[in-house]
Write an enzyme that holds these catalytic residues in place. Structure first.
Site, PDB file in Angstrom:
ATOM      1  N   GLU A 135       0.798  -1.223   0.000  1.00 26.52           N
ATOM      2  CA  GLU A 135       0.000   0.000   0.000  1.00 26.52           C
ATOM      3  C   GLU A 135       0.834   1.278   0.000  1.00 26.52           C
ATOM      4  O   GLU A 135       0.360   2.321  -0.441  1.00 26.52           O
ATOM      5  CB  GLU A 135      -0.929   0.004   1.231  1.00 26.52           C
TER       6      GLU A 135
ATOM      7  N   SER B 153     -49.309 -23.762  34.425  1.00 30.49           N
ATOM      8  CA  SER B 153     -49.009 -24.589  35.602  1.00 30.49           C
ATOM      9  C   SER B 153     -47.596 -24.427  36.135  1.00 30.49           C
ATOM     10  O   SER B 153     -47.278 -24.997  37.173  1.00 30.49           O
ATOM     11  CB  SER B 153     -49.225 -26.065  35.262  1.00 30.49           C
TER      12      SER B 153
END
Lengths: 769, 172
Positions: free
Chosen positions: A184, A463
């Site tokens: 780069e 329940s």
């Protein structure tokens, strides 16, 4: 005179213009300086700010390896793969393992968090019968316990979605920075932020082609661009942006060392996209693409990451493998050209596949669990601290349990023959004694960060409430599991006009039954009768002591679960039962460590006695009977014969919600199934959620529920159906725990077998409870 | 028989005589393992009942699982006797915790104990030591709760129960 004056006036005019020009120039110069100063300030403050802009990193609990632990070779290898360990017959370096016959050897990575240190080591683990038989170190001597490094499960990044995993300067492989420079920015070490030589070359190329083809951005310029994310590609604004970038790059170069800039670059640059999550920095990208830390990348893997710098969308290795491969090999070639790697190594690397971690290795984003981590931490930390200050969060997640729970929910729903559109589900798994949350599943698609049903689906529990009713009854001292209650029709006056007539699920009355059977088979009429006798207030109080945060409304229908709770709230309540009546807040975080490695907070085990230990012990024995004889029997039958489990089914009106909560000594599991729009799903607790529950349990371990009887508890044998005292040898006899202060007659015959037996029963029924 | 007599005395002579008679009768009758299941057992559990007519399950004849009191913890004196495998690991962590405690690093000692507890949560000794650490750091409420928790796990182990009671007294 006139000429003179004219000249003078002309001179004066000129000098005035010159003065104006000078003044304008001065103003312009000052404006430029001010603007330049502003740009420099922006660049440096962003640089300083970004250094700290690191979301909290959340780690799972480290896997503890010790002799006797239930763990198969496959389980261990799966965990090693999640951690990104490589199979390597030479065991070359930390993060490798090799598998033999009933034997795994690992070169562990070691870790250190705020003084808690586990060294790197070589360990050989042998297995017998699904358990760890022995651990030996490199010298062949036995060792008691070894931890693997904890799995990074994610980070608490902000909703706008930048995520990063910071790499310390010392942990950046030199080969990475050398390659970055080679590919780069060749003159990075010598330029001052911009590279005029590269610019001239680029200008020539671009002018001759008539468009911007070649960039000449230095690493510093790329860093600036990453900070300010304005990516206009053409026209005047593109040139203007480049000039600003160049200026800011120079400003940064004047202020900071090259090494600082390179460090920032490695942690900042955008390298990929994972849904809403932007992958920033090489540390996270290494995990994202290869599932292992940066330091362990091989040549071809490192090259791919450098290749991605040029454009993670265009070169997306998962979507455009060909482009990514070509670019990677270009990077490899550059490495060879620059002498960063030998030709042979590059040749070998170029022949490798991309080697991405597959989607099957990233089954979960742990988003549901991370949601709870965030919620719990936000009680102590500001949002900004969580998202930006680089905290390290050591959580309680057990990644093996998490993946088992996800699989069990998904495959379990499939096995029920329902398609995805019909309903959803949630699973919570905790460790009852410590209150640690091991796994949390918020929906069928665990990789999708959507509605977190484990935390936010507030549904009628049916329940599931009954254990609280029975516990209140046992705590009152007026009832034991052997007490007999009437399961007969009952009319409850709600007010002057309205009455409530609860009925059983099978629309039958079962007559006089012992408490243990009424709970095991979830009889509604018996429960309402019991609950009204005990009183709504004490039952609500029991629920709150068990861990319910808000006081429930005291309607009689509460007795049958007309109460809407989230799965995590249910888990809190049942965790107290599983923990013998000791309430421990459910936790997802063990400790928080600051970015500098200092311990900020430890969340310790805090317990409080919430209910009488004897009463909870008895209740839990009844919950074992739920599984042996009651509504949990069908799923119980699918589990190994020798395991003892306790649990309870829950079903809401019209079969809208299917619940199951149950536990062993090591796991409490709560499962819920239901539709997001609350339509009926046609499943009871036992035909739906219980199957998911059993699927999770079967995948975890084979420990049983067991508890020693506390002081003051005896046991007595009764007939399960009628509650009459019975000899232990009788077919339907069960032992139930009872307070040793109560008197229970001992029978030598079986219930109803002889005339004398019947006499004993009538004697008991007539006698005191 | 002696138990029967004892219970008989407890309820009064008359009842004792009745029970004696009952005992004699049932002892003389052949033990019946094949007694027909009570009527109530022929219906399946309620919540399982409706969706599909399931066949009547056979009477349950398997022995009822009973939880035995846990064996007394073996990690109290780790070197003294052979241990179960799990307590090998938790025993090592307990030793580590004691060493850290002796060296004055209480948070580390606590962390080691918590690690041990994750492996061996039913071990009363670990809860006791956690409570002792709490007491040492001035958290008497937690210490007392830890002592109570240890007591519920100590079962019939008198030595452990006594130690838990000492901790409880010290904390209160």
């Amino acid at each position: 005179m006139a000429r003179r004056s004219r000249r003078a006036s002309k001179d004066g005019k000129l000098s005035r213009i010159r003065g104006w020009v000078l003044r304008l120039a001065a103003v312009g110069f000052m404006l430029a300086i001010a603007y330049g100063g502003y740009l420099a300030w922006m660049a440096t403050s962003e640089f300083e700010g970004r250094r700290w802009d690191i979301p909290a990193q959340v780690y799972a609990a480290p896997l503890e390896l010790y002799t006797g632990r239930a763990l198969s070779v496959d389980d261990l290898v799966a965990e090693l793969k999640r951690l990104g360990y490589r199979e390597d017959p030479r065991l070359i370096g930390p993060g490798t393992y090799r598998v033999g016959l009933a034997r795994v050897e690992i070169a562990t990575r070691g870790f250190s968090f705020a003084g808690d240190t586990e060294p790197e080591q070589l360990v050989a683990i042998t297995f017998v019968g699904g358990r760890v038989a022995a651990l030996r170190d490199s010298r062949g001597s036995r060792t008691a316990i070894v931890r693997l490094n904890p799995l990074l499960i994610g980070s608490l990044f902000a909703s706008h979605g930048e995520d990063r995993l910071i790499v310390a300067p010392g942990d950046i492989p030199p080969l990475l920075t050398d390659t970055l420079k080679a590919v780069e920015d060749r003159r990075f070490d010598s330029h001052f932020g911009v590279d005029p030589i590269a610019v001239m070359r680029a200008v020539f190329v671009n002018v001759s082609s008539g468009e911007i083809r070649e960039g000449a951005s230095t690493l510093t310029q790329q860093l600036v661009r990453s900070y300010f994310l304005t990516n206009t590609r053409s026209g005047f604004s593109a040139w203007w942006r480049k000039i600003r970038e160049a200026f800011m790059a120079v400003a940064l170069e004047l202020r900071y060392d090259k090494s600082d800039l390179l460090h920032a670059y490695v942690n900042e640059i955008y390298l990929g996209q994972d849904g809403a999550r932007a992958i920033h920095g090489f540390g996270l990208a290494s995990q994202f693409y290869f599932g292992k830390p940066l330091a362990e990348l091989e040549l071809h893997e490192l090259a791919l990451l450098v290749a991605e710098v040029r454009g993670p969308t265009y070169y997306d290795p998962r979507r455009h493998a060909d482009r990514a491969l070509a670019r990677r090999n270009f990077v490899l070639q550059r490495m060879a050209d620059e002498g960063l790697a030998s030709n042979d190594a590059v040749q070998h690397a170029a022949e490798q596949q991309l080697g991405l971690v597959g989607n099957e290795r990233r089954p979960s984003t742990y988003s549901a669990f991370l949601g709870l981590v965030r919620r719990q931490l936000s009680a102590d930390y500001a949002r900004d601290d969580l998202e930006r200050t680089g905290l390290i969060v050591l959580s309680t997640l057990d990644s093996a349990v998490q993946s088992a729970a996800e699989r069990a929910l998904d495959s379990g729903i499939e096995a029920l023959g329902k398609n995805a559109a019909e309903f959803e589900g949630a699973v919570v798994v905790t460790s009852p004694h410590t209150g640690e949350v091991k796994a949390l599943v918020g929906g069928r698609d665990a990789s999708y960060e959507g509605f977190n049903r484990a935390l936010d689906a507030r549904r009628q529990i049916g329940s599931l409430i009954k254990p609280a009713v029975y516990l209140a009854a046992l705590e009152s001292g007026r009832y034991s599991l052997a007490s007999v209650i009437d399961d007969a029709p009952i009319v409850v006056d709600l007010d002057r006009r309205n009455t409530w007539t609860p009925s059983n699920f099978d629309n039958q009355a079962h007559g006089l039954v012992p408490l243990v059977r009424a709970l095991a088979e979830s009889y509604n009429m018996a429960t309402v009768r019991l609950g009204l006798d005990v009183g709504l207030e004490p039952i609500a109080d029991t629920l709150q002591r068990l861990g319910l945060a808000q006081k429930p409304t005291l309607y009689p229908s509460m007795l049958l679960g007309a109460l809407a709770l989230t799965p995590i709230e249910v888990a809190q309540i049942y965790n107290t039962l599983a923990n013998g009546g000791f309430r421990v807040p459910l936790r997802t975080v063990r400790s928080v460590v600051g970015e500098d490695g200092e311990l900020l907070q430890r969340y310790e085990i805090e317990i409080a006695q919430a209910a009488d230990a004897g009463a909870v012990y008895a209740l839990n024995q009844a919950l074992v009977q739920v599984m042996e004889r009651g509504t949990g029997r069908a799923v119980r039958a699918k589990l190994p014969d020798d395991i003892v489990v306790a649990g309870k089914t829950g079903t809401s009106d019209d079969l809208r919600d299917s619940w199951f909560a149950g536990f062993t000594n090591t796991n409490l599991i709560v499962t819920w199934l239901g539709a997001d729009d609350n339509r009926p799903i046609g499943l009871t607790g036992s035909t739906g959620a219980a199957k998911i529950w059993a699927g999770v349990l079967a995948a975890l371990e084979s420990n049983s529920y067991s508890a020693p009887a506390p002081e003051g508890i005896d046991e007595t044998w009764i007939d399960y159906a009628t509650g009459a005292p019975t000899a232990a040898r009788c077919p339907d006899a069960i032992a139930v725990p009872v307070p040793d202060t109560d008197y229970y007659p001992r029978a030598f015959g079986c219930n109803g077998e002889t005339g004398i037996g019947a006499r004993i029963r009538s004697w008991v029924d007539g006698g005191a409870r | 028989m002696t138990e029967l007599l004892r219970s008989g005395f407890a309820r009064g002579t008359l009842l004792a005589c009745a029970a004696l008679a009952a005992a004699c009768t049932s002892l003389s009758a052949p033990p019946s393992r094949n007694a027909p299941a009570p009527a109530a057992r022929t219906s399946p559990p309620v919540e399982d009942a409706r969706p599909a007519p399931t066949p009547v399950p056979p009477p349950v004849t398997q022995p009822v699982p009973r939880t035995e009191p846990a064996p007394p913890s073996s990690v109290d004196v780790p070197a003294a006797r052979p241990q179960s495998d799990a307590s090998g690991a938790s025993g090592a962590l307990l030793e580590q915790s004691r060493a850290q405690r002796a060296a004055g690093s209480l948070p580390a000692a606590r962390a080691s104990l918590e690690r041990a507890l994750r492996i061996d949560p039913n071990n009363a000794v670990l809860w006791l030591e956690l409570g002792e650490l709490d007491l040492q750091t001035g958290n008497a409420t937690q210490a007392a709760t830890m002592a109570r928790k240890a007591m519920t796990l100590a079962g019939r182990d008198g030595r452990l129960t006594a130690r838990a009671e000492r901790l409880l007294r010290a904390a209160e």
